[in-house]
Design an enzyme around this catalytic site. Structure first.
Site, PDB file in Angstrom:
ATOM      1  N   GLU A 116       1.014  -1.139   0.110  1.00  0.00           N
ATOM      2  CA  GLU A 116       0.001  -0.044  -0.038  1.00  0.00           C
ATOM      3  C   GLU A 116       0.784   1.229  -0.109  1.00  0.00           C
ATOM      4  O   GLU A 116       1.980   1.270   0.786  1.00  0.00           O
ATOM      5  CB  GLU A 116      -0.968  -0.067   1.251  1.00  0.00           C
ATOM      6  CG  GLU A 116      -1.769   1.065   1.123  1.00  0.00           C
ATOM      7  CD  GLU A 116      -3.013   0.764   2.413  1.00  0.00           C
ATOM      8  OE1 GLU A 116      -3.218  -0.474   2.751  1.00  0.00           O
ATOM      9  OE2 GLU A 116      -3.450   1.696   3.104  1.00  0.00           O
ATOM     10  N   ASP A 133       0.206   5.378   0.514  1.00  0.00           N
ATOM     11  CA  ASP A 133      -0.869   6.241   1.041  1.00  0.00           C
ATOM     12  C   ASP A 133      -0.439   7.701   0.995  1.00  0.00           C
ATOM     13  O   ASP A 133       0.563   8.014   1.512  1.00  0.00           O
ATOM     14  CB  ASP A 133      -1.139   5.771   2.495  1.00  0.00           C
ATOM     15  CG  ASP A 133      -1.757   4.457   2.753  1.00  0.00           C
ATOM     16  OD1 ASP A 133      -2.202   3.827   1.941  1.00  0.00           O
ATOM     17  OD2 ASP A 133      -1.630   4.096   4.106  1.00  0.00           O
ATOM     18  N   GLU A 188      -2.678  10.634   2.711  1.00  0.00           N
ATOM     19  CA  GLU A 188      -4.027  10.918   3.783  1.00  0.00           C
ATOM     20  C   GLU A 188      -3.989  12.489   4.270  1.00  0.00           C
ATOM     21  O   GLU A 188      -2.977  12.767   4.884  1.00  0.00           O
ATOM     22  CB  GLU A 188      -4.260   9.878   4.895  1.00  0.00           C
ATOM     23  CG  GLU A 188      -4.606   8.476   4.440  1.00  0.00           C
ATOM     24  CD  GLU A 188      -4.687   7.398   5.726  1.00  0.00           C
ATOM     25  OE1 GLU A 188      -5.613   6.911   5.864  1.00  0.00           O
ATOM     26  OE2 GLU A 188      -3.686   7.770   6.608  1.00  0.00           O
ATOM     27  N   THR A 239       1.732  10.305   5.233  1.00  0.00           N
ATOM     28  CA  THR A 239       2.114   9.274   4.133  1.00  0.00           C
ATOM     29  C   THR A 239       2.390   7.967   4.833  1.00  0.00           C
ATOM     30  O   THR A 239       2.912   8.072   5.817  1.00  0.00           O
ATOM     31  CB  THR A 239       3.005  10.018   3.204  1.00  0.00           C
ATOM     32  OG1 THR A 239       4.300   9.981   4.097  1.00  0.00           O
ATOM     33  CG2 THR A 239       2.830  11.017   2.726  1.00  0.00           C
ATOM     34  N   ASN A 240       2.239   7.181   4.193  1.00  0.00           N
ATOM     35  CA  ASN A 240       2.766   5.653   4.698  1.00  0.00           C
ATOM     36  C   ASN A 240       3.060   4.827   3.525  1.00  0.00           C
ATOM     37  O   ASN A 240       2.386   4.918   2.498  1.00  0.00           O
ATOM     38  CB  ASN A 240       1.749   5.224   5.766  1.00  0.00           C
ATOM     39  CG  ASN A 240       2.048   4.143   6.482  1.00  0.00           C
ATOM     40  OD1 ASN A 240       3.339   3.720   6.604  1.00  0.00           O
ATOM     41  ND2 ASN A 240       1.202   3.559   7.606  1.00  0.00           N
ATOM     42  N   GLY A 285      -4.670  14.145  17.199  1.00  0.00           N
ATOM     43  CA  GLY A 285      -4.947  12.978  18.113  1.00  0.00           C
ATOM     44  C   GLY A 285      -6.263  12.325  18.795  1.00  0.00           C
ATOM     45  O   GLY A 285      -6.307  11.693  19.735  1.00  0.00           O
ATOM     46  N   ARG A 298       9.069   5.449  20.104  1.00  0.00           N
ATOM     47  CA  ARG A 298       8.140   4.453  19.281  1.00  0.00           C
ATOM     48  C   ARG A 298       8.763   2.981  19.213  1.00  0.00           C
ATOM     49  O   ARG A 298       8.375   1.886  19.039  1.00  0.00           O
ATOM     50  CB  ARG A 298       7.505   5.120  18.001  1.00  0.00           C
ATOM     51  CG  ARG A 298       6.662   4.325  17.462  1.00  0.00           C
ATOM     52  CD  ARG A 298       5.876   4.738  16.202  1.00  0.00           C
ATOM     53  NE  ARG A 298       5.265   4.051  15.438  1.00  0.00           N
ATOM     54  CZ  ARG A 298       4.880   4.325  14.012  1.00  0.00           C
ATOM     55  NH1 ARG A 298       5.246   5.350  13.473  1.00  0.00           N
ATOM     56  NH2 ARG A 298       4.129   3.675  13.326  1.00  0.00           N
TER      57      ARG A 298
END
Length: 286
Positions: A96, A98, A100, A114-115, A194, A274
């Site tokens: 995929e 992306d 968004e 983006t991803n 968030g 993360r």
């Protein structure tokens, strides 16, 4: 036998240079009439109200290419809404790519998210505040996808390059055909600050508009996945297929560095909290 197999693969692929109508290139897939094709197929609008959003997908699947879409996002207070525009295959190990667009309160900038997913694995988010107002007018968003790069562009300016680093053990999307999708939907549980800012339904319906679709790409006929080798052969003999060998030259790299320095607000490759066990491997490769 090898030649016979290649002929089968080639027959399932075709180089397209499509700039047709939305009637010709896309199907509205959901929304109960909230998606509308207008202006003899030259314009498509997606709408969102409290009951539902809406979406569409391409008739073709693509295995490499360059796709462009001009989009005018929801104006005014769009907080809580997400307009997604992306390429994707299907299944648990899908690929995929992306774009968004995360909505905003009036007077604040949109967030472009983006991803990239490979073999079902994502978590490669980069986010930007754009240098223009994407709701004031149409702007062109492009994805260049060839065997060496997935390049994201806004109005022709590169903002992100996901390179093929398979030699370092990092998966790259190269074998799964993908359709183009877009949707407008409510994501106020996470989208704006968030999830702190909720959708103001008194401003509904929210509407995003699309025009100027163009695909110079290797289109896959039917359900067959075809093959990159067949696409390469056809691209080499098609003058519209400059995207197949396109590289990110020094000028494009400089422009991308300018965008990332001045407009990038999140980069997964900088998020040590993360990834306490270590950043993803592609982050350490210059």
């Amino acid at each position: 036998m090898k030649s016979f197999v290649f002929q089968i693969l080639a027959s399932s692929l075709v180089i397209v240079a499509s700039a047709g109508s939305f009637y010709q290139d896309f199907d509205v897939t959901w929304g109960g009439g909230r998606a509308k094709v207008l202006d003899d197929g030259r314009l498509l609008t997606l709408s969102l109200d409290k009951a539902s959003g809406s979406g569409f997908q391409s008739k073709n699947q693509y295995l490499f290419g360059k796709v462009d879409m001009q989009i005018k996002l929801v104006p005014g207070n769009s907080a809580g809404t997400v307009a997604a525009y992306y390429l994707s295959s299907q299944g648990a190990t899908h690929d995929e790519i992306d774009f968004e667009f995360l909505g905003n309160l009036s007077g604040e900038p949109y967030t472009l998210h983006t991803n990239v997913f490979t073999q079902g694995k994502g978590n490669r988010e980069m986010q930007f505040k754009l240098w223009f107002d994407p709701a004031a007018d149409f702007h062109n968003y492009s994805i260049l996808w060839n065997p060496r790069h997935v390049l994201f562009m806004a109005d022709g300016t590169p903002i992100r390059d996901f390179r093929n680093l398979e030699s370092r053990g990092i998966a790259f999307p190269k074998s799964q055909p993908m359709r183009i999708y877009s949707s407008l939907w409510n994501a106020d549980e996470w989208a704006t600050r968030g999830g702190l800012v909720k959708t103001d339904w008194s401003k509904a319906p929210f509407t995003a508009s699309y025009r100027g679709f163009k695909a110079d790409a290797c289109a896959v006929a039917g359900a067959s996945g075809g093959g990159a080798s067949a696409c390469a052969s056809m691209a080499a003999n098609n003058r519209s297929s400059g995207w197949w060998n396109q590289e990110v030259d020094s000028t494009a790299q400089a422009r991308m560095r300018w965008v990332q320095k001045n407009y990038m607000i999140y980069n997964y490759c900088s998020d040590l909290k993360r990834f306490p066990q270590g950043l993803p491997p592609e982050c350490s490769i210059a």
